[in-house]
Design an enzyme around this catalytic site. Structure first.
Site, PDB file in Angstrom:
ATOM      1  N   HIS A 226       0.811  -1.214   0.000  1.00  0.00           N
ATOM      2  CA  HIS A 226       0.000   0.000   0.000  1.00  0.00           C
ATOM      3  C   HIS A 226       0.851   1.273   0.000  1.00  0.00           C
ATOM      4  CE1 HIS A 226      -3.412   2.508  -0.087  1.00  0.00           C
ATOM      5  NE2 HIS A 226      -2.786   3.230   0.810  1.00  0.00           N
ATOM      6  N   TYR A 230       1.468   5.039  -2.618  1.00  0.00           N
ATOM      7  CA  TYR A 230       1.666   6.456  -2.268  1.00  0.00           C
ATOM      8  C   TYR A 230       3.058   6.933  -2.623  1.00  0.00           C
ATOM      9  CZ  TYR A 230      -2.848   6.254  -0.084  1.00  0.00           C
ATOM     10  OH  TYR A 230      -4.182   6.102   0.126  1.00  0.00           O
ATOM     11  N   HIS A 377      -9.212   0.272 -11.459  1.00  0.00           N
ATOM     12  CA  HIS A 377      -8.881   1.259 -10.409  1.00  0.00           C
ATOM     13  C   HIS A 377      -7.435   1.713 -10.526  1.00  0.00           C
ATOM     14  CE1 HIS A 377      -8.093   2.998  -6.471  1.00  0.00           C
ATOM     15  NE2 HIS A 377      -7.268   2.012  -6.167  1.00  0.00           N
ATOM     16  N   PHE A 378      -6.513   0.767 -10.666  1.00  0.00           N
ATOM     17  CA  PHE A 378      -5.130   1.251 -10.629  1.00  0.00           C
ATOM     18  C   PHE A 378      -4.646   1.760 -11.984  1.00  0.00           C
ATOM     19  CE2 PHE A 378      -4.066  -3.458 -10.637  1.00  0.00           C
ATOM     20  CZ  PHE A 378      -3.321  -3.512 -11.796  1.00  0.00           C
ATOM     21  N   HIS A 379      -5.427   1.516 -13.036  1.00  0.00           N
ATOM     22  CA  HIS A 379      -5.059   2.195 -14.277  1.00  0.00           C
ATOM     23  C   HIS A 379      -5.547   3.641 -14.291  1.00  0.00           C
ATOM     24  CE1 HIS A 379      -3.696  -1.712 -15.674  1.00  0.00           C
ATOM     25  NE2 HIS A 379      -2.988  -1.042 -16.548  1.00  0.00           N
ATOM     26  N   ARG A 442      -9.797 -10.597 -12.654  1.00  0.00           N
ATOM     27  CA  ARG A 442      -8.541  -9.998 -13.075  1.00  0.00           C
ATOM     28  C   ARG A 442      -7.511 -11.114 -13.245  1.00  0.00           C
ATOM     29  NH1 ARG A 442      -5.576  -7.242  -7.799  1.00  0.00           N
ATOM     30  NH2 ARG A 442      -3.954  -6.892  -9.356  1.00  0.00           N
ATOM     31  N   ARG A 443      -6.374 -10.828 -13.816  1.00  0.00           N
ATOM     32  CA  ARG A 443      -5.254 -11.746 -13.938  1.00  0.00           C
ATOM     33  C   ARG A 443      -5.678 -13.066 -14.548  1.00  0.00           C
ATOM     34  NH1 ARG A 443      -2.296 -10.586  -8.175  1.00  0.00           N
ATOM     35  NH2 ARG A 443      -0.862  -9.205  -9.244  1.00  0.00           N
TER      36      ARG A 443
HETATM   37 FE1  HAS Z   1      -5.814   1.833  -4.503  1.00  0.00          FE
HETATM   38  C1  HAS Z   1      -5.995  -1.604  -4.902  1.00  0.00           C
HETATM   39  C2  HAS Z   1      -7.894   1.651  -1.793  1.00  0.00           C
HETATM   40  C3  HAS Z   1      -5.488   5.242  -4.002  1.00  0.00           C
HETATM   41  C4  HAS Z   1      -3.137   1.884  -6.663  1.00  0.00           C
HETATM   42  N1  HAS Z   1      -4.777   0.414  -5.585  1.00  0.00           N
HETATM   43  C5  HAS Z   1      -5.016  -0.942  -5.624  1.00  0.00           C
HETATM   44  C6  HAS Z   1      -4.065  -1.582  -6.494  1.00  0.00           C
HETATM   45  C7  HAS Z   1      -3.227  -0.599  -6.958  1.00  0.00           C
HETATM   46  C8  HAS Z   1      -3.690   0.658  -6.382  1.00  0.00           C
HETATM   47  C9  HAS Z   1      -2.022  -0.785  -7.860  1.00  0.00           C
HETATM   48  O1  HAS Z   1      -8.966  -0.516   0.084  1.00  0.00           O
HETATM   49  C10 HAS Z   1      -4.040  -3.080  -6.864  1.00  0.00           C
HETATM   50  C11 HAS Z   1      -3.063  -3.878  -6.075  1.00  0.00           C
HETATM   51  C12 HAS Z   1      -3.097  -5.321  -6.544  1.00  0.00           C
HETATM   52  O2  HAS Z   1      -2.425  -5.631  -7.541  1.00  0.00           O
HETATM   53  O3  HAS Z   1      -3.827  -6.118  -5.956  1.00  0.00           O
HETATM   54  N2  HAS Z   1      -6.602   3.203  -3.187  1.00  0.00           N
HETATM   55  C13 HAS Z   1      -7.430   2.916  -2.161  1.00  0.00           C
HETATM   56  C14 HAS Z   1      -7.785   4.143  -1.450  1.00  0.00           C
HETATM   57  C15 HAS Z   1      -7.113   5.161  -2.090  1.00  0.00           C
HETATM   58  C16 HAS Z   1      -6.360   4.556  -3.152  1.00  0.00           C
HETATM   59  C17 HAS Z   1      -8.680   4.277  -0.260  1.00  0.00           C
HETATM   60  N3  HAS Z   1      -4.578   3.283  -5.206  1.00  0.00           N
HETATM   61  C18 HAS Z   1      -4.594   4.609  -4.865  1.00  0.00           C
HETATM   62  C19 HAS Z   1      -3.544   5.311  -5.558  1.00  0.00           C
HETATM   63  C20 HAS Z   1      -2.871   4.355  -6.302  1.00  0.00           C
HETATM   64  C21 HAS Z   1      -3.540   3.093  -6.072  1.00  0.00           C
HETATM   65  C22 HAS Z   1      -3.259   6.781  -5.419  1.00  0.00           C
HETATM   66  C23 HAS Z   1      -1.701   4.475  -7.200  1.00  0.00           C
HETATM   67  C24 HAS Z   1      -1.067   5.555  -7.476  1.00  0.00           C
HETATM   68  N4  HAS Z   1      -6.790   0.330  -3.572  1.00  0.00           N
HETATM   69  C25 HAS Z   1      -7.550   0.456  -2.444  1.00  0.00           C
HETATM   70  C26 HAS Z   1      -7.991  -0.883  -1.996  1.00  0.00           C
HETATM   71  C27 HAS Z   1      -7.439  -1.814  -2.878  1.00  0.00           C
HETATM   72  C28 HAS Z   1      -6.695  -1.028  -3.845  1.00  0.00           C
HETATM   73  C29 HAS Z   1      -8.831  -1.223  -0.844  1.00  0.00           C
HETATM   74  C30 HAS Z   1      -7.585  -3.353  -2.830  1.00  0.00           C
HETATM   75  C31 HAS Z   1      -8.748  -3.813  -3.637  1.00  0.00           C
HETATM   76  C32 HAS Z   1      -8.818  -5.314  -3.718  1.00  0.00           C
HETATM   77  O4  HAS Z   1      -9.886  -5.852  -3.437  1.00  0.00           O
HETATM   78  O5  HAS Z   1      -7.834  -5.965  -4.084  1.00  0.00           O
HETATM   79  C33 HAS Z   1      -7.143   6.628  -1.685  1.00  0.00           C
HETATM   80  O6  HAS Z   1      -5.819   7.068  -1.424  1.00  0.00           O
HETATM   81  C34 HAS Z   1      -7.789   7.535  -2.673  1.00  0.00           C
HETATM   82  C35 HAS Z   1      -7.968   8.958  -2.123  1.00  0.00           C
HETATM   83  C36 HAS Z   1      -8.203   9.957  -3.234  1.00  0.00           C
HETATM   84  C37 HAS Z   1      -9.112  10.946  -3.240  1.00  0.00           C
HETATM   85  C38 HAS Z   1      -9.207  11.848  -4.434  1.00  0.00           C
HETATM   86  C39 HAS Z   1      -8.715  13.284  -4.171  1.00  0.00           C
HETATM   87  C40 HAS Z   1      -8.723  14.074  -5.437  1.00  0.00           C
HETATM   88  C41 HAS Z   1      -7.758  14.945  -5.839  1.00  0.00           C
HETATM   89  C42 HAS Z   1      -7.877  15.594  -7.196  1.00  0.00           C
HETATM   90  C43 HAS Z   1      -8.424  17.006  -7.136  1.00  0.00           C
HETATM   91  C44 HAS Z   1      -8.631  17.497  -8.522  1.00  0.00           C
HETATM   92  C45 HAS Z   1      -8.603  18.799  -8.907  1.00  0.00           C
HETATM   93  C46 HAS Z   1      -8.803  19.109 -10.351  1.00  0.00           C
HETATM   94  C47 HAS Z   1      -8.377  19.926  -7.992  1.00  0.00           C
HETATM   95  C48 HAS Z   1     -10.034  11.171  -2.094  1.00  0.00           C
HETATM   96  C49 HAS Z   1      -6.570  15.267  -5.007  1.00  0.00           C
HETATM   97  C50 HAS Z   1     -10.137  19.762 -10.599  1.00  0.00           C
HETATM   98  C51 HAS Z   1     -10.731  19.127 -11.784  1.00  0.00           C
HETATM   99  C52 HAS Z   1     -11.915  19.373 -12.349  1.00  0.00           C
HETATM  100  C53 HAS Z   1     -12.270  18.749 -13.645  1.00  0.00           C
HETATM  101  C54 HAS Z   1     -12.939  20.197 -11.731  1.00  0.00           C
HETATM  102 CU    CU Z   2      -3.896  -0.065  -0.812  1.00  0.00          CU
END
Ligand code: HAS
Ligand code: CU
Length: 552
Positions: A226, A230, A377-379, A442-443
């Site tokens: 995890h 980040y 999700h991760f793409h 997947r996979r």
């Molecule tokens: Fe994830 C699985 C939960 C973020 C990558 N994640 C994965 C895997 C990868 C990955 C590679 O809880 C697969 C691993 C594998 O091979 O099995 N992930 C989360 C959560 C977050 C999260 C809670 N993941 C990421 C990020 C990754 C990433 C970042 C890569 C860089 N993820 C999971 C969970 C799994 C998971 C489970 C396991 C699932 C399973 O069953 O296997 C959080 O950090 C996300 C928080 C993000 C936000 C968004 C904030 C928005 C922002 C943009 C603002 C935009 C602006 C522009 C200002 C709350 C900062 C304005 C635009 C306009 C158009 C108006």
């Molecule tokens: Cu994670």
């Protein structure tokens, strides 16, 4: 006068060389990994078979390792090394030598592991779960990559420490502080993966022990896995917080808020690995619950980031006379690739992050776990938000380091590239999300599972993924053209390394933010709290352990 000015705003040429060395490996990995990705989506559509006995899982492993581990680690280390040099001053000879040693260790490890994958001796996917068993050289290569990254990261820490010593009582430059937080988080996290590789997988693949405790190795992997995501994200946040404001001509909303969000990532990134193991037997549900709660804590710094970015855009917009709720949107510099490309990454992070929150919710994870939704999700997170930001960074950083200019033509091509990527990914990741909800695993290579109706319903989505994958491959060709142009052919000149300034300069960041004993202490306490008892439980109630399997 001019000289001292440019010394402060330019990365030292000797440091530039090491950064560029990292980028060559990173973009090489992108080229090869991208080709593997294209092949995968074609195979999975059912319309294409791999020639020469090449296996689907072999290609999948190469894709995951090259894109997820090699491209990211090399790009991040190269970027952070340059960012520290630019903001805390040139690296000393000792630090630079350390950096080079780290770089060569990582490169040697990459070649070892990569060769084993290409020889079909390590088709164990990028997570290399036991009991799938790879050749020992694969695991040894991974060890070199991890140890190399520690040495490489040490160079950044040395230069940061030197700055602190020379500037007592002053908060360190924001970008250096952020780079060091990410490096420290990486070092704490990789202890987990180093432990499973050195004490479990290497001895087992060498035949020194017969069996491996699968749950222990997976738990150690996700302790690392995890924070790994980040480690990819925080360099993108460095760009969003500290570089984008300068590019648009605005100000960093709050220097202290940015630092606090990075500290929260250090604290909460690690004790959350169980959210990848929610369906895993052998872990007490109470501890899964605790780690899910901590997962929701680590969402907070991302929400703070979103808030801060909107505030920067909004306040810049007002200063340009924009009115209304979304008036700021129109005045942003849309023709500047250095802004537009990372912005598309930010916009994608809104649905991407929402998907993460769905995954983290135990009940909903039961629906999507091990389906291709997770791949979707991760793409969106890694392969869109993060990677588009990395592309956007390289469009000014590569010419800055090579003494060239980002030309109008390349700037335009950069924006086109980002649109191609965005559209390709909308097809591919969108179809993956839907197919996952319909139960598509997947996979898994192409299969209709005995022509069952449910599996036949997935086929249109798999074709959509192949269409998206093909568009994305075009995107990779474009970004490689731009990279090669900026590295070798663009006209000579001075390209700026933009560094933002905070809006309120009187507000000095509290010095407690640089109290590493405090933050590392809390980090350690949280890790021990979240992992000690379940880990003892896992070991005490362990089944006999598994022999190795080679399923390919
Ligand atoms: Fe994830 C699985 C939960 C973020 C990558 N994640 C994965 C895997 C990868 C990955 C590679 O809880 C697969 C691993 C594998 O091979 O099995 N992930 C989360 C959560 C977050 C999260 C809670 N993941 C990421 C990020 C990754 C990433 C970042 C890569 C860089 N993820 C999971 C969970 C799994 C998971 C489970 C396991 C699932 C399973 O069953 O296997 C959080 O950090 C996300 C928080 C993000 C936000 C968004 C904030 C928005 C922002 C943009 C603002 C935009 C602006 C522009 C200002 C709350 C900062 C304005 C635009 C306009 C158009 C108006
Ligand atoms: Cu994670």
């Amino acid at each position: 006068m001019l000289n001292s000015y440019s010394a402060k705003t330019k990365v030292d040429p000797k440091d530039a060389k090491l950064s560029m060395a990292h980028f060559f490996v990173a973009f090489g990995a992108l080229a090869l990994g991208g080709l593997m990705g294209l092949l995968q989506t074609l195979v999975r559509s059912g319309k294409f078979e791999l020639p020469l006995g090449i296996g689907y899982y072999q290609v999948l492993t190469a894709h995951g390792v090259l894109m997820g581990l090699v491209l990211t680690t090399f790009f991040i280390m190269g970027f952070q090394y340059a960012a520290v040099s630019r903001t805390a001053g040139p690296h000393s000879n000792a630090a630079r030598r350390t950096g080079w040693i780290g770089f060569w260790l990582m490169t040697a490890g990459t070649l070892m592991s990569g060769t084993m994958i290409l020889l079909n001796e390590a088709s164990v996917l990028y997570t290399f779960y036991a009991p799938l068993k790879a050749h020992w050289i694969f695991y040894l290569g991974l060890t070199f990559v991890v140890v190399g990254s520690w040495v490489d990261g040490a160079a950044q820490i040395m230069t940061y420490a030197k700055w602190r010593k020379n500037n007592p009582g002053k908060p360190s430059p924001l970008l250096s502080f952020m780079a060091v937080i990410n490096t420290v988080m990486w070092i704490v996290a990789t202890i987990g993966v180093a432990a499973t590789v050195l004490f479990q997988l290497l001895p087992w693949s060498l035949g020194l022990v017969d069996r491996v405790d699968v749950l222990v190795s997976r738990t150690l992997f996700w302790y690392f896995g995890h924070p790994l995501v980040y480690f990819w994200l925080l360099p993108a946040y460095m760009c969003w917080y500290a570089i984008i404001p300068k590019i648009i001509g605005g100000k960093i909303f709050s220097d202290s808020l940015a630092r606090l969000s990075f500290i929260l990532f250090l604290l909460f990134s690690i004790p959350v690995g169980f959210h990848h193991q929610l369906t895993e037997p052998g872990i007490d549900p109470a501890w899964k619950f605790l780690q899910v709660v901590l997962t929701f804590m680590v969402v907070i710094p991302s929400l703070m980031t979103a808030f801060s970015l909107f505030a920067t855009f909004e306040r810049y917009g007002r200063s340009k006379g924009a009115k209304g709720l979304f008036g700021w949107f129109k005045v942003l510099p849309w023709n500047d690739a250095r802004f537009t490309v990372p912005f598309m990454g930010m916009a994608s992070f809104i649905p991407a992050g929402a998907g993460g929150i769905i995954n983290a919710s135990n009940q909903m994870d039961q629906v999507v776990h091990n389906t291709i939704w997770v791949t979707g999700h991760f793409h969106l997170t890694a392969a869109t938000s993060v990677v588009l930001t990395f592309f956007g960074i390289s469009y000014w950083l590569v010419p800055h380091l090579t003494g060239r200019k980002l030309t109008k033509a390349m700037n335009k091509l950069g924006i086109i590239q980002a649109w191609v990527w965005f559209i390709g990914m909308a097809f591919m990741s969108g179809a993956m999300h839907i197919q996952g909800l319909l139960g598509g695993p997947r996979r898994s290579s192409f299969s209709t599972y005995g022509d069952s109706q449910q599996a036949l319903d997935w086929i249109p989505y798999q074709i959509a993924q192949a269409v998206g994958g093909t568009i994305l491959f075009l995107g990779i060709i474009l970004v490689l053209i731009i990279f090669i142009n900026l590295a070798f052919f663009a006209p000579k000149g001075d390209e700026e390394f933009p560094v933002g300034v905070a809006e309120n300069l009187e507000e000095k960041a509290p010095m407690v933010f640089e109290n590493w004993k405090l933050w590392l202490g809390i980090t350690a306490a949280l890790i021990l709290f979240a992992y000690t008892i379940p880990f003892i439980d896992i070991i005490q109630n362990a089944p006999p352990g598994s022999k190795g399997f080679k399923t390919w």
